[in-house]
Design an enzyme around this catalytic site. Structure first.
Site, PDB file in Angstrom:
ATOM      1  N   GLU A 222      34.123  44.838  37.151  1.00  0.00           N
ATOM      2  CA  GLU A 222      34.056  46.241  37.906  1.00  0.00           C
ATOM      3  C   GLU A 222      35.418  46.823  37.283  1.00  0.00           C
ATOM      4  O   GLU A 222      36.508  47.108  37.755  1.00  0.00           O
ATOM      5  CB  GLU A 222      34.578  45.819  39.540  1.00  0.00           C
ATOM      6  CG  GLU A 222      33.272  44.711  39.995  1.00  0.00           C
ATOM      7  CD  GLU A 222      33.485  44.067  41.146  1.00  0.00           C
ATOM      8  OE1 GLU A 222      34.806  44.416  41.811  1.00  0.00           O
ATOM      9  OE2 GLU A 222      32.976  43.319  41.612  1.00  0.00           O
TER      10      GLU A 222
ATOM     11  N   HIS B 266      36.705  36.932  50.264  1.00  0.00           N
ATOM     12  CA  HIS B 266      36.745  38.196  49.930  1.00  0.00           C
ATOM     13  C   HIS B 266      37.632  38.855  51.118  1.00  0.00           C
ATOM     14  O   HIS B 266      37.984  40.243  51.009  1.00  0.00           O
ATOM     15  CB  HIS B 266      35.384  39.015  49.960  1.00  0.00           C
ATOM     16  CG  HIS B 266      34.745  38.664  48.371  1.00  0.00           C
ATOM     17  ND1 HIS B 266      34.412  37.717  47.939  1.00  0.00           N
ATOM     18  CD2 HIS B 266      34.552  39.670  47.661  1.00  0.00           C
ATOM     19  CE1 HIS B 266      34.161  37.623  46.760  1.00  0.00           C
ATOM     20  NE2 HIS B 266      33.894  39.117  46.485  1.00  0.00           N
TER      21      HIS B 266
END
Length: 497
Positions: free
Chosen positions: A411, A83
């Site tokens: 998301e 990430h």
């Protein structure tokens, strides 16, 4: 002075105080018990076969893939590394520090399931000014600020970089110099670190502190411009504002009355034939006050967020870890966008006052110079304020009005609050420059009202300005004057109270 992480109520001023070493943050026994209890719950969950998001499952669209107990620790390390994909210039290192302070306070509330050892390492970074480098771009502000927080905490596992003085140094080297070994992340810890709104929040905190001063300074610069223009003080009477009692307007009107107190210049033209002033002077309480109202709102929301738990899942018991949406940045993002408009308006109205001082009315010479023609006087700095105002208008597009699906649609609505936070601070930097130029104009205008005197606070500020720049008689290079004024504003040397 002591602040108890996870126990005491965190405020903007306390965050700044901790970051400057004026307030010491500690983990007391009560917070330790909460942290240890929460960690035990995660360990019990890890041993069970029931799928719990982020503890024994993959992330995002891979939430349906269960991970074996033996692989849960590696899962967290993979999460942090994969990430950390931020790009662009690094954020100011002080913002990195504030991010860590806010994260520690959230983790210490005992709902995140991370080990005490992990939190103590972050506190060591804070107290020893070991500040990780964090790229400013890459967060959509939905599953928290994933990319920035990943970069922020890479040094915990010996990856990433630190700021040492103004140099970027690999984390491995810095840890070795401090006789620290990289930590191995355990179940839930990677997720606890990188889910959260601390990037958005840190930018909000920095912006709020800056805007708090600029709101006061805008009142000062407005009052100085009115004095230079020989404007009226009657629009600031308490009776007028009591019948439309917005909190911000009442405050600004009160401050304007204070800024005109005992002004010989104001009383010198009380019975003149002018009926009213242009809006940029007459409506200062309504305009500056509206900006204050937005500031109050954002400050209230920021303090709620500072004292909240914003990672995911939230560990409630040995059998329940709720996968919710506390990491979503929308509550701050929308208010940041509103406050960006509010900050921009402080610059917008200040530019108009600059223009009025150049018109050559009511005893002021055109362009604030007695020898116009050969001299341009203060003609051109208003071009700069006009450019900055327009730039701010372009920065007022609300990122929170946009959303782009990520994570294969898992998301599917994101806040873009990280962009809102960055834009808010860019706008404030432009407002600093605009007010600096207005103050330079107002100081020049006051020269043409002598021998009249002004309130104590205006006289003191005029003296501070004159210590750095002289009254303009003939044309000279104004770049240095403007830079001196901007420095006075940025370092908050001008008196506002």
């Amino acid at each position: 002075m002591i602040f108890k992480y996870g126990i005491d109520f965190l405020t903007t001023d306390k965050v700044i105080a901790i970051s400057k070493g004026k307030l010491k943050g500690i983990i007391n026994d009560e917070a330790k018990e909460r942290i240890i209890s929460s960690r035990k719950k995660v360990e019990i969950i890890t041993k069970n076969n029931k799928a719990v998001y982020g503890i024994n499952t993959g992330f995002g669209p891979l939430c349906d893939v269960q991970i074996s107990a033996e692989e849960t620790n590696q899962l967290q390390t993979n999460l942090l590394i994969t990430h950390a994909v931020g790009v662009g210039e690094n954020i100011d290192k002080n913002i990195s520090k504030i991010m860590m302070i806010c994260k520690v306070h959230a983790l210490c509330q005992g709902y995140s399931g991370v080990r005490l050892k992990l939190i103590e390492r972050i506190i060591y970074f804070i107290e020893n000014d070991l500040l990780p480098t964090v790229p400013k771009q890459g967060s959509v502000g939905a599953s928290g600020d994933l990319a920035p927080l990943s970069h922020l905490f890479l040094p915990l596992i010996g990856e990433g970089d630190f700021w040492i003085d103004n140099n970027i140094v690999p984390a491995k080297e810095v840890l070795k110099n401090h006789h620290l070994k990289p930590l191995k992340l355990h179940a839930k810890e990677g997720l606890g670190l990188i889910n959260g709104t601390q990037f958005i929040l840190a930018h909000t905190i920095i912006g709020l502190k800056k805007m708090e001063y600029l709101l006061d300074l805008a009142d000062v610069s407005g009052a100085m411009s009115i004095e230079g223009y020989k404007g009226s003080a009657s629009p600031f009477k308490e009776e007028l504002h009591k019948i439309r009692p917005f909190k911000g307007s009442l405050k600004v009107a009160e401050r304007m009355r204070m800024l005109f107190e005992n002004s010989q210049n104001i009383t010198s033209h009380e019975n003149c034939e002018r009926v009213q002033d242009p809006y940029s002077m007459r409506c200062i309480p309504q305009v500056h006050g509206a900006s204050r109202n937005a500031f109050y709102h954002l400050q209230e929301l920021a303090e709620i967020e500072m004292n909240s738990v914003t990672d995911n899942p939230i560990v409630l018991s040995e059998t329940e870890a709720i996968s919710g949406g506390n990491f979503h940045g929308q509550p701050l993002a929308m208010a940041l966008d509103y406050c960006s408009i509010a900050a921009s308006e402080l610059g917008n109205i200040a530019d108009r006052r600059c223009y009025l001082l150049l018109e050559g009315k009511y005893g002021l010479p055109r362009l604030l110079t007695k020898s116009g023609g050969l001299n341009s006087g203060f003609m051109i700095p208003q071009y700069t304020t006009a450019a900055l105002v327009t730039e701010n208008k372009s920065l007022c597009f609300p990122p929170s009005a946009d959303s782009i699906p990520t994570s294969l649609g898992q998301e599917d609505h994101v806040s873009m609050g990280s962009i809102s936070g960055r834009q808010f601070n860019e706008i404030l930097e432009n407002v600093e420059k605009i007010l600096a130029i207005e103050l330079m104009y107002a100081a020049q205008a006051l020269e043409f009202r002598r021998p009249n005197t002004f309130s104590s606070i205006i006289e003191k500020n005029h003296a501070i300005i004159r210590e750095k720049i002289d009254k303009l008689e003939d044309d000279r290079l104004l770049k240095d004057d403007i830079n001196h004024m901007i420095h006075l504003v940025k370092t908050q040397k001008l008196i506002v109270k």
